[in-house]
Design a protein around this motif. Structure first.
Motif, PDB file in Angstrom:
ATOM      1  N   GLN A 250       0.837  -1.204   0.000  1.00 19.84           N
ATOM      2  CA  GLN A 250       0.000   0.000   0.000  1.00 19.84           C
ATOM      3  C   GLN A 250       0.877   1.261   0.000  1.00 19.84           C
ATOM      4  O   GLN A 250       0.595   2.217  -0.722  1.00 19.84           O
ATOM      5  CB  GLN A 250      -0.940  -0.015   1.220  1.00 19.84           C
ATOM      6  CG  GLN A 250      -1.996   1.083   1.207  1.00 19.84           C
ATOM      7  CD  GLN A 250      -2.903   1.039  -0.036  1.00 19.84           C
ATOM      8  OE1 GLN A 250      -3.388  -0.019  -0.427  1.00 19.84           O
ATOM      9  NE2 GLN A 250      -3.087   2.192  -0.690  1.00 19.84           N
ATOM     10  N   MET A 251       1.976   1.224   0.796  1.00 24.72           N
ATOM     11  CA  MET A 251       2.900   2.373   0.822  1.00 24.72           C
ATOM     12  C   MET A 251       3.422   2.647  -0.591  1.00 24.72           C
ATOM     13  O   MET A 251       3.535   3.794  -1.016  1.00 24.72           O
ATOM     14  CB  MET A 251       4.092   2.088   1.759  1.00 24.72           C
ATOM     15  CG  MET A 251       3.747   2.121   3.234  1.00 24.72           C
ATOM     16  SD  MET A 251       5.148   1.527   4.250  1.00 24.72           S
ATOM     17  CE  MET A 251       6.204   2.985   4.270  1.00 24.72           C
ATOM     18  N   ARG A 253       1.946   1.843  -3.441  1.00 20.68           N
ATOM     19  CA  ARG A 253       0.873   2.407  -4.277  1.00 20.68           C
ATOM     20  C   ARG A 253       0.671   3.887  -3.970  1.00 20.68           C
ATOM     21  O   ARG A 253       0.348   4.681  -4.841  1.00 20.68           O
ATOM     22  CB  ARG A 253      -0.435   1.635  -4.058  1.00 20.68           C
ATOM     23  CG  ARG A 253      -0.486   0.308  -4.818  1.00 20.68           C
ATOM     24  CD  ARG A 253      -1.894  -0.250  -4.867  1.00 20.68           C
ATOM     25  NE  ARG A 253      -2.338  -0.686  -3.558  1.00 20.68           N
ATOM     26  CZ  ARG A 253      -2.141  -1.906  -3.055  1.00 20.68           C
ATOM     27  NH1 ARG A 253      -1.522  -2.813  -3.768  1.00 20.68           N
ATOM     28  NH2 ARG A 253      -2.570  -2.214  -1.846  1.00 20.68           N
ATOM     29  N   ASP A 254       0.896   4.244  -2.685  1.00 13.29           N
ATOM     30  CA  ASP A 254       0.714   5.646  -2.267  1.00 13.29           C
ATOM     31  C   ASP A 254       1.930   6.510  -2.587  1.00 13.29           C
ATOM     32  O   ASP A 254       1.977   7.676  -2.209  1.00 13.29           O
ATOM     33  CB  ASP A 254       0.439   5.717  -0.754  1.00 13.29           C
ATOM     34  CG  ASP A 254      -0.895   5.075  -0.390  1.00 13.29           C
ATOM     35  OD1 ASP A 254      -1.728   4.876  -1.310  1.00 13.29           O
ATOM     36  OD2 ASP A 254      -1.110   4.764   0.804  1.00 13.29           O
TER      37      ASP A 254
END
Ligand SMILES: Cc1cc2nc3c(=O)[nH]c(=O)nc-3n(C[C@H](O)[C@H](O)[C@H](O)COP(=O)(O)O)c2cc1C
Length: 320
Positions: A250-251, A253-254
């Motif tokens: 997720q990090m 993707r962010d």
């Protein structure tokens, strides 16, 4: 059944001085003195991963290994680390005869290694890297495929494709790393032309490995798709699929920075809680179903490779 575990011989057993051409993979804060000593005492080549260790701690770990075995042990030195030269001096002073280097230019340490009369194997993941290492004068290469646990190369060449290409390209011997968890793996690596294997993940699921019980149980319950690559933009690393790995995904993707991702992965590396932990492991985790002793792992690999060799021979003799 008693395993047939007589010594083996290859250029890698000559270089390491071990009875079997099975190297303990260098695993940060895991491949320490105790694991190295136990692996070497049981015929493999136990190496201590110097990554993250102070010079004083490294000396302690070498002495710990020596208290457990008279057999040779090795040290893995990540070349890019600021204390790589000091680490090499400790290895020389402590009488280590064979070291491995990784993560950087092998030329950096080559002169001093040769001057001191040590043997060195350098970790590579492409043919061009391996050619450069051979030109730098290393005695052998450890070829790390994309299925391996821990840091893997961006190029993502698998062990099965990489080994024969390296064997054809080089004069020096090749050790196969990545995806080897039993005797079939060792035999396959030898059939491809390797003269040794480096094993990480299978040694994690042993009673002696200094990782949490949760980590071991996640390895033995993993399926073949139980690992993923995280840090693709930073430093790709193969780890067990869990909540922590999902956080890193997720990090990414962010748009988190390389430093932020590395800091998170370092903070939770081998954490006691297997949901919060970043737990490096290779795709071979799917094959591993039990926690056994280091000795059992080594004996099973050698014994099974011999049996399987005889089985394979049957195919060529036209009898099944
Ligand atoms: C938990 C873990 C930590 C590792 N840490 C390192 C490391 O610090 N340096 C290194 O060169 N390789 C590291 N590796 C890679 C191993 O040395 C070895 O090459 C690899 O595990 C072999 O593939 P396998 O996991 O399929 O057996 C690590 C692997 C694992 C599983």
């Amino acid at each position: 059944m008693k395993e047939n575990t007589g010594n083996m011989h290859s250029r890698i057993t000559e270089l390491t001085g071990a009875r079997y051409p099975i190297l303990l993979g260098s695993m940060r804060f895991i491949s320490l003195g105790e694991m190295a000593g136990i692996v070497s005492e049981n015929g493999g080549f136990g190496q201590i991963g110097a990554s993250g260790l102070t010079i004083g701690r490294l000396r302690e770990e070498i002495r710990k290994a020596r208290s457990l075995t008279d057999a040779p042990i090795g040290i893995n030195i990540p070349v890019y680390r600021p204390n790589a030269f000091e680490t090499l001096e400790v290895a020389i002073e402590e009488g280590v005869r064979t070291i491995t280097t990784s993560a950087g230019d092998p030329n950096k340490l080559a002169g001093r290694i040769k001057e001191a009369g040590l043997k060195v194997l350098h970790k590579c993941s492409t043919v061009s890297m391996a050619r450069k290492a051979q030109d730098a004068g290393v005695d052998g290469v450890i070829a790390s495929g994309a299925e391996a646990g821990g840091h893997v190369s961006r190029e993502q060449i698998t062990t099965f494709a990489l080994i024969p290409q390296l064997v054809d390209a080089l004069r020096i011997p090749v050790v196969a790393a990545g995806g080897i968890g039993d005797g079939r793996g060792l035999l396959a690596a030898f059939a491809l032309g390797a003269e040794g294997v480096e094993v990480g993940t299978r040694f994690l699921a042993t009673s002696e490995a200094p990782v949490s019980e949760g980590y071991k149980s996640r390895i033995i319950s993993a399926d073949c798709d139980g690992t993923i690559l995280i840090g693709r933009t930073a430093m790709p690393s193969r780890v067990l699929r869990n909540q922590a790995a999902a956080v890193v995904e997720q990090m990414e993707r962010d748009g988190a920075s390389k430093e932020q991702i590395n800091a998170y992965a370092d903070e939770f590396y081998c954490h006691d809680d297997p949901d919060k932990a970043i737990m490096p492991a290779g795709q071979i985790a799917g094959l591993i179903g039990t926690v056994v002793s280091v000795r059992e792992v080594i004996e099973a690999i050698i014994g099974e490779a011999r049996t399987r060799l005889a089985d394979v021979n049957c195919y060529f003799q036209g009898r099944m």
